[in-house]
Design a protein around this motif. Structure first.
Motif, short mmCIF file in Angstrom:
data_model
loop_
_atom_site.label_atom_id
_atom_site.label_comp_id
_atom_site.label_asym_id
_atom_site.label_seq_id
_atom_site.Cartn_x
_atom_site.Cartn_y
_atom_site.Cartn_z
N UNK A 99 51.43 38.71 2.79
CA UNK A 99 52.16 37.44 2.68
C UNK A 99 53.36 37.59 1.75
N UNK A 100 53.16 38.27 0.63
CA UNK A 100 54.25 38.50 -0.31
C UNK A 100 55.30 39.42 0.32
N UNK A 101 54.85 40.43 1.05
CA UNK A 101 55.79 41.33 1.72
C UNK A 101 56.64 40.57 2.73
N UNK A 102 56.05 39.62 3.44
CA UNK A 102 56.79 38.81 4.41
C UNK A 102 57.88 38.01 3.72
N UNK A 103 57.59 37.49 2.53
CA UNK A 103 58.60 36.75 1.78
C UNK A 103 59.81 37.63 1.47
N UNK A 104 59.57 38.87 1.08
CA UNK A 104 60.67 39.79 0.79
C UNK A 104 61.41 40.20 2.07
N UNK A 105 60.69 40.33 3.16
CA UNK A 105 61.33 40.71 4.43
C UNK A 105 62.23 39.58 4.93
N UNK A 106 61.88 38.34 4.63
CA UNK A 106 62.66 37.20 5.10
C UNK A 106 64.01 37.07 4.43
N UNK A 107 64.19 37.63 3.21
CA UNK A 107 65.45 37.41 2.52
C UNK A 107 66.59 38.25 3.09
N UNK A 108 66.29 39.28 3.86
CA UNK A 108 67.33 40.06 4.53
C UNK A 108 68.05 41.08 3.66
#
Length: 175
Positions: A99-108
């Motif tokens: 879930x935390x990794x997804x947050x970082x992936x979303x910032x581009x």
């Protein structure tokens, strides 16, 4: 737990990217390192790029369970490009939470690399999750009985007195 991150540099396949970087391994309990060369195979190089702390949080045990159920369980390495530094990349974080990794992936702006978790680290995360996970009971929301169809829309702020629709076309003021 300190976690060493191994990055591999291989030649790029296009003329626009000279090098291709990827995280290939993690080293649990590693000592401090800064771009220490580990292996060289032709033009491919592997570096122990950095050692970052892997922190497990009690509030993220559900995410760890999702990760442990995946095949294989993984560590997510967050890497940032450094155009001004002596090395082109900086390892900013390692996490066991998808879930935390997804947050970082979303910032581009960050690269998120999925690296297989070693067996000892899987056991450590599993022990932490088993000891700290509390199952939360699902509570279904219920609608309130308020009748919203009786409210007149388009009147704007109720504190301002007006007799007509706020979405009307503006009148032309004579000059």
């Amino acid at each position: 737990m300190p976690l060493g991150v191994v990055l591999r540099r291989t030649p790029g396949v296009t003329r626009w990217a000279k090098w291709y970087w990827e995280a290939v391994a993690v080293l649990p309990g590693a000592g401090p390192a800064r771009w220490k060369e580990l292996r060289r195979e032709g033009e491919a190089l592997e570096f122990h790029a950095a050692t970052v702390p892997l922190t497990l949080w009690i509030t993220d045990t559900e995410a760890y369970q999702v990760n442990l159920a995946d095949s294989p369980p993984s560590i997510y390495v967050i890497i940032r490009k450094e155009p001004d530094g002596d090395m082109p990349l900086t390892v900013s974080l390692a996490t066991a939470s998808p879930y935390e990794a997804q947050d970082y992936a979303d910032n581009g702006e960050d690269m998120v690399e999925k690296v297989p978790m070693p067996a000892g680290l899987v056991a450590w995360v599993q022990d932490f999750t088993d000891a700290n996970h509390v199952e939360e009971e699902f509570v279904k929301r219920r609608r309130d009985k308020l009748r919203t169809d009786r409210i007149e829309d388009g009147r704007g702020d109720l504190r301002i007195r007006q007799d007509s629709d706020v979405y009307r076309a503006p009148r032309r003021v004579p000059s």
